[in-house]
Scaffold this active site. Structure first.
Site, PDB file in Angstrom:
ATOM      1  N   LYS A 161      -7.088  10.265  -2.990  1.00 25.28           N
ATOM      2  CA  LYS A 161      -7.383   9.071  -3.772  1.00 25.28           C
ATOM      3  C   LYS A 161      -8.010   9.467  -5.095  1.00 25.28           C
ATOM      4  O   LYS A 161      -9.119   9.961  -5.138  1.00 25.28           O
ATOM      5  CB  LYS A 161      -8.300   8.139  -2.999  1.00 25.28           C
ATOM      6  N   GLU A 174      -5.090  -3.223   4.115  1.00 26.55           N
ATOM      7  CA  GLU A 174      -4.775  -3.809   5.427  1.00 26.55           C
ATOM      8  C   GLU A 174      -5.907  -4.664   5.988  1.00 26.55           C
ATOM      9  O   GLU A 174      -5.732  -5.346   6.986  1.00 26.55           O
ATOM     10  CB  GLU A 174      -4.454  -2.689   6.444  1.00 26.55           C
ATOM     11  N   TRP A 216      -3.616   6.045  -4.940  1.00 30.04           N
ATOM     12  CA  TRP A 216      -3.183   7.025  -3.953  1.00 30.04           C
ATOM     13  C   TRP A 216      -2.183   8.043  -4.491  1.00 30.04           C
ATOM     14  O   TRP A 216      -1.279   7.710  -5.242  1.00 30.04           O
ATOM     15  CB  TRP A 216      -2.499   6.337  -2.777  1.00 30.04           C
ATOM     16  N   THR A 268       0.855  -1.177   0.000  1.00 32.23           N
ATOM     17  CA  THR A 268       0.000   0.000   0.000  1.00 32.23           C
ATOM     18  C   THR A 268       0.895   1.233   0.000  1.00 32.23           C
ATOM     19  O   THR A 268       1.915   1.268   0.684  1.00 32.23           O
ATOM     20  CB  THR A 268      -0.989  -0.020   1.192  1.00 32.23           C
TER      21      THR A 268
END
Ligand code: ADP
Length: 538
Positions: free
Chosen positions: A435, A326, A440, A181
């Site tokens: 976003k 996550e 991202w 991420t």
């Protein structure tokens, strides 16, 4: 004092989903669009055989249990085979995100210490450009029908194998997927999914409180396989006996509609940007997605008008999903309950469309105040959203410390409310990220570059609502006294220092508000520029 149960302790392994689908739903179809190849059709039986052949081929190349293998691929049947084969043989599949910058891709492959890299034809230029920097990759395999000099070929490799393979049994807590991420500042962080987490997540996803799949469904994942495993759809669908349709990277309205209509897709899911484009295409083409019953939209907040249009014009149910890499990623899904139905259709739809979703079995949610105390579940009081459960992260890959508190709570960086009916609503974000179309952009990284531009005193970047990309970066600049800097100078300065799609949509020259502690007050900026891009451009 408990006593041990006397049931079997069969491990929850990803290969068990495949063997189940092969046995219980052998003839259910899997359809895949491909890069420069015709649409491919097969079924779970053939899928099981090819996946086993892929494992035998990797085994023959010397890939051993525990090794990391990287895929750089779109939503195709070959990638799906790796989704089952690589973890199934006890290895970890690192699903590289090709939208990251070159530096970040190099970082993730080296950090994963991958030995093998399998890639779609699209990525040949990228591989050529970066292979010298991949320190541990020994073998490159092209995922395509035709040979390409310099690379092993997936189809040739698996054609040489029998597919007669017994899936090994091992600890269900073994690592299965490595997803990076890239949200916040610094290097991307690795989230290592366990078999147990993925299987439980797949079961939860199939339940009626979430996606509610049946053997009559035809499921098309439009969120990328390299984004939190396409929300687990590639596991929930076969587990429920649903057919699967894979759109490769062709997410334009016409291509998606061709698959929906041609294959009778009943369920699909993806980020809002895809559905903005699809709705515009339907409107312009005068078409109707007749087979489609449900769309799950997530990754960013669902615009209410989007949900309403799908429902009113096309009779499609819109469900919102909130989740994170996550959390594998299902956190909450907005599905109806009797309590909501009792309020009448209008109120129920309003609740479902405007809240991120309701609590699911397997992932606990809590919202806390500044002192870490739970806030009332009144739908009004907001605080830090925390989660925990068997598919929530404990620790980032190759970090020495856990990223959860002593009670196992993981702080999501989102600000939310919870209500008495168990619905969660995101109200803000404490993490400093933007976003855009599901990807991202780190506002801090962008600020750090922009502040280096001559004449700039303070650079502040905030995410501003955008009609197509949901959010785009706006750069607010305060210059040094008596210095003039132009928009073009700033953009020119940024051009060679950031990836192109990070370029701010606008640059505004104004005093930057600071908080009492001297930090940039993003809240003030977000409010002040809320309509900046929607009012000016569309
Ligand atoms: P994914 O790949 O599933 O989008 P990420 O880890 O990249 O997962 O992003 C997770 C973050 O995206 C969340 O913490 C939240 O800020 C945002 N997000 C995800 N879904 C929603 C949603 N439905 N509404 C608002 N924000 C969302």
């Amino acid at each position: 004092m408990t006593i041990p149960g006397l049931f079997q302790t069969t491990p929850l392994l990803i290969s068990s989903i495949l063997t189940y689908a092969v046995k219980a739903h052998p003839k259910r179809k899997v359809v895949s669009r491909l890069v420069d190849e015709p649409i491919f059709h097969y079924d779970y039986e053939s899928f099981g055989k090819r996946t086993a052949q892929a494992v035998q081929a990797l085994d023959r190349l010397g890939v051993k249990s525990g090794d990391r293998v990287t895929s750089m691929a779109w939503n195709t049947h070959r990638h799906l085979e790796l989704f089952y084969g690589v973890p199934g043989m006890g290895c970890v599949l690192h699903t590289a995100n090709p939208r990251l910058s070159d530096e970040q891709i190099i970082y993730t492959v080296n950090h994963a210490e991958s030995r093998v890299l399998l890639f779609d034809r699209t990525f040949i230029p990228l591989i050529e450009r970066l292979r010298g920097a991949f320190k541990t990759v020994e073998t490159y395999i092209l995922l395509a029908a035709g040979d390409e000099p310099g690379y092993l070929n997936y189809e040739s490799l698996i054609a040489a194998e029998s597919g007669d393979y017994h899936w090994p049994q091992f600890d269900e807590n073994a690592g299965a997927f490595l997803c990076y991420t890239s949200g916040t500042t610094g290097d991307p962080k690795g989230v290592l999914y366990s078999h147990r987490g993925v299987v439980l997540h797949a079961m939860a996803g199939g339940m009626n409180s979430a996606f509610g799949f049946t053997a009559f469904d035809v499921v098309m994942p439009c969120s990328s396989l390299y984004h939190a495993n396409a929300w687990g759809l590639p596991f929930s669908a076969p587990l429920c006996g649903s057919a699967m349709v894979l759109p490769c990277d062709k997410m334009d309205g016409g291509s998606l509609h061709e698959l929906i209509e041609g294959e009778g897709v009943t369920f699909t899911g993806g980020v809002p940007t895809i559905w903005t484009m699809y709705l515009a295409w339907l409107d312009q083409a005068g078409k109707v997605p007749a087979s489609l019953k449900t769309i799950v939209i997530g990754g960013s907040a669902v615009p209410r008008a989007m949900a309403e249009t799908f429902s009113r014009l096309y009779g499609v149910n819109v469900r919102q999903l909130w989740g994170m890499t996550e959390t594998a990623p299902i956190g909450v899904v907005s599905t109806p309950t009797p309590e909501l139905a009792a309020l009448g259709d209008e109120s129920m739809n309003d609740a479902i469309w405007t809240r991120q979703g309701r609590i699911q079995f397997g992932i606990e949610l809590e919202v806390t105040d500044d002192d870490g105390k739970p806030v009332p579940h009144d739908g009004e009081t907001s605080g830090a959203l925390k989660v925990r459960g068997p598919w929530t992260i404990q620790r980032y890959y190759r970090k020495d410390e856990d990223c959860v508190d002593a009670d196992g709570w993981f702080d999501t960086g989102d600000i939310a409310t919870l209500d008495a009916l168990g619905f969660m609503r995101i109200t803000d974000r404490s993490k400093d990220v933007i976003k855009s179309g599901g990807e991202w952009i780190s506002s801090i990284d962008l600020e750090n570059v922009a502040v280096g531009c001559p004449g700039v005193k303070i650079a502040a970047v905030v995410g501003v609502p955008h009609p197509k990309w949901e959010e785009r970066p706006l750069l607010v600049i305060e210059t040094h006294e008596n210095v003039t800097v132009t928009r073009d100078e700033v953009l020119h300065y940024l051009a060679s220092r950031i990836v192109k799609w990070w370029t701010p949509d606008d640059v505004v020259f104004a005093p930057v508000p600071l908080t009492a502690t001297g930090k940039i007050d993003k809240k003030v900026l977000r409010v002040a520029y809320r309509d900046h891009l929607t009012a000016e451009k569309s």
